[in-house]
Scaffold this active site. Sequence first.
Site, PDB file in Angstrom:
ATOM      1  CB  CYS A 133      -0.990  -0.067   1.357  1.00 57.08           C
ATOM      2  SG  CYS A 133      -1.689  -1.449   1.483  1.00 57.08           S
ATOM      3  NE  ARG A 184       3.998   1.389  -2.040  1.00 59.11           N
ATOM      4  CZ  ARG A 184       5.198   0.585  -1.788  1.00 59.11           C
ATOM      5  NH1 ARG A 184       5.984   0.873  -2.445  1.00 59.11           N
ATOM      6  NH2 ARG A 184       5.142  -0.288  -0.875  1.00 59.11           N
ATOM      7  CD1 TRP A 217      -2.008  -5.369  -3.123  1.00 60.49           C
ATOM      8  CD2 TRP A 217      -3.030  -3.975  -4.789  1.00 60.49           C
ATOM      9  NE1 TRP A 217      -2.068  -6.207  -4.109  1.00 60.49           N
ATOM     10  CE2 TRP A 217      -2.814  -5.557  -5.456  1.00 60.49           C
ATOM     11  CE3 TRP A 217      -3.602  -3.227  -5.560  1.00 60.49           C
ATOM     12  CZ2 TRP A 217      -3.233  -5.974  -6.520  1.00 60.49           C
ATOM     13  CZ3 TRP A 217      -4.242  -3.691  -6.846  1.00 60.49           C
ATOM     14  CH2 TRP A 217      -3.651  -5.164  -7.358  1.00 60.49           C
ATOM     15  CG  ASN A 233       2.847  -1.112   2.745  1.00 62.42           C
ATOM     16  OD1 ASN A 233       2.462  -2.134   2.118  1.00 62.42           O
ATOM     17  ND2 ASN A 233       4.158  -0.657   2.087  1.00 62.42           N
ATOM     18  N   GLY A 234       1.613  -3.631   5.012  1.00 58.07           N
ATOM     19  CA  GLY A 234       2.243  -4.845   5.189  1.00 58.07           C
ATOM     20  C   GLY A 234       1.470  -5.950   5.532  1.00 58.07           C
ATOM     21  CD  GLU A 275       4.895 -16.408 -18.450  1.00 53.95           C
ATOM     22  OE1 GLU A 275       3.993 -16.822 -19.358  1.00 53.95           O
ATOM     23  OE2 GLU A 275       5.032 -15.147 -18.103  1.00 53.95           O
ATOM     24  CE  LYS A 302       5.244 -12.249 -19.744  1.00 51.28           C
ATOM     25  NZ  LYS A 302       4.218 -12.734 -19.029  1.00 51.28           N
ATOM     26  CD  GLU A 320       2.980 -10.728 -22.741  1.00 50.63           C
ATOM     27  OE1 GLU A 320       1.849 -10.172 -22.431  1.00 50.63           O
ATOM     28  OE2 GLU A 320       3.246 -11.599 -21.797  1.00 50.63           O
ATOM     29  CG  HIS A 326       6.980 -35.074 -33.282  1.00 52.97           C
ATOM     30  ND1 HIS A 326       6.970 -36.504 -33.776  1.00 52.97           N
ATOM     31  CD2 HIS A 326       7.637 -35.270 -31.934  1.00 52.97           C
ATOM     32  CE1 HIS A 326       7.613 -37.153 -32.899  1.00 52.97           C
ATOM     33  NE2 HIS A 326       7.960 -36.477 -31.856  1.00 52.97           N
ATOM     34  CE  LYS A 371      -1.296  -6.453 -14.687  1.00 50.68           C
ATOM     35  NZ  LYS A 371      -0.063  -7.258 -15.261  1.00 50.68           N
TER      36      LYS A 371
END
Length: 621
Positions: free
Chosen positions: A2, A27, A84, A110-111, A494, A498, A501, A517, A616
């Site tokens: 946060c 954040r 957050w 924050n935590g 992946e 990456k 994109e 193949h 997103k």
Amino acid sequence: MCGIVAYIGNKNCKDILINGLKRLEYRGYDSAGIGILVKSPDGNSGSQGLEIKTVKQSGKINDLEKLLKGQKIEGTVGIGHTRWATHGEPNQVNAHPHFDCSKRIAVVHNGIIENYTEIKEELKKKGHTFISDTDTEVLPHLLEEFLKSDADGGMLIAMQRLLKRIKGSGAIVALSSDYPDELIAGRIASPLIAGISKEANFFASDMPAILEHTHNFVVINDYETVRLTRDKIEIYDASGILLQREPFKATWTLESAEKAGYEDFMLKEIFEQPYGIRETMRGRITNGIFNFDEFGLDDDKIKNLKKIQIIACGTSYHSALTGKLVIEKWAKIPVEVDIGSEYRYRSPLIDANSLFIAITQSGETIDTLAAVKEARKKGAKVIAITNVVGSTISRESDSVIYTHAGPEIGVCATKTFTAQIIVMYLIGLYLAKRKKLLSEETLKKFINELEIMPNKVQQILNNADKIKKIADYSYRHTCFLFLGRIYGFPMALEGALKLKEISYIHAEGYAAGEMKHGPIALTDTKTIVVGVIPKDFVYDKMLSNLQEVKARNAKIFALTTEGDSNTSKYADYTFEIPGTFEELYGILEIVPLQLYSYYIAKNLGRNVDQPRNLAKSVTVE
Ligand code: F6R
């Protein structure tokens, strides 16, 4: 993750706090609030005719601003927070600041407080009542309790006792109407700085919040407490000894400070992975102790589990593939993995003896949500894995396991992916433990290894310049094939995703055994083959696959394990990752692949934070 801002000076601080919070919206942005010390209307609250006025709102800072419009709140000491969510939905009640019973202490935090349930129960027995679902709310109540038993020690000593009582992480700033000329803060593991100027002093979780007021900063370290007044800062170590620390001068601009000095959010988020992994394990693996009962299945349900179905899209689908491998290996439960958009339109076999897991960092992916609905209709229990508290999936599933990677601003998933992989490992180990399929000793070995995983990731990040060099040689190539086997295969997929994109170069991920193949026809001098070749039980097979593409003139970039001198005989470029158990290699393999894609894309001048055509959250079909 946060954002915190706090002010003590001589100006009315409402706008200063709001502007500071706006700078921190990257954040956390699901709810926000401020608390300001104001003259009490009846003149008798607090010991000095003062009280703390809080205004909180769910949504963005703009929503809070709207609520504040026309409200006259005048005061020169205040705290602010943009949230957050980690514990409790993002709503007005759960937004910070939080009060004690007397409403004379307000706290922003924050935590994650790991032992908050235990503290809450203890405080309830002493008569405290709580109104939110947050872990944070125990903090003002603890301070109140400590002040009751030692009023002379004041807020500072209370904060020092609090830091000893809580487990977890926290940047904590407290304001009390009984101590109106100070702000008190404490820190364990979450970032906290103090900003110093002639006119006023500040606390903030990050520089951007206060950069327009000062460039003089003091970093607060773990287990330190701070008393901040209008003209002084006092920092105390864990044993309460006063420290001397001079402020340093920051030269960052506002924009570079938001990205913590990194060029892009994506790079910042790649570098935040040790933190995201640690936070995701917090309270689940601590000092060798494994506690994942939040998984929430009773013994009978686990015994009767015939199948686990995992659904996800894109990058999350690749973490699902890792989940399949480790759950089947450790817990011996068949796992089927499917893409949301496929699953929802086929005729899946699922029933009450199946467990359904949906993975989505955003919690809003429409195809994953549709698959969840389908599974629940058929009687399956649905567990969601998401990074966003209060997201749609968290409301539409039977239970939720949160990754705690913090907000991800870059469109491309990086730190949320490694946090998901951690949850996959936790699920696999937990089910194996409950089914007594892993010995205590083996389980311990995995747990200990996971605890040091953030350090191994850090070791890779410390060598980012080596990856950059390889990317500098690679970026003009037009065809990339990422190859891996078993645990390396989802990482090959992946890695390719990456690269395509963010660089817009054509890239494919393949199980290395599939080359013959078809895809081997692609290899020529324009092709780079990225080989994921850790020292595991399929190492020799991977090596043969790399030799085959070498013979067809492809260039090879191999991800090898420290001490492997053999692969470099065939590879044009190599990057070594630290050794680990074969099941856990994935999390170490993906980090250099993220960096590789990033540097290639930068060489091509791409906007890595907002790649073309991508969003997103994918909330449409
Ligand atoms: C890739 C990426 C996407 C997402 C996909 C699913 O970097 O971010 O492939 O992984 O759109 O998103 P979530 O996980 O939010 O369901």
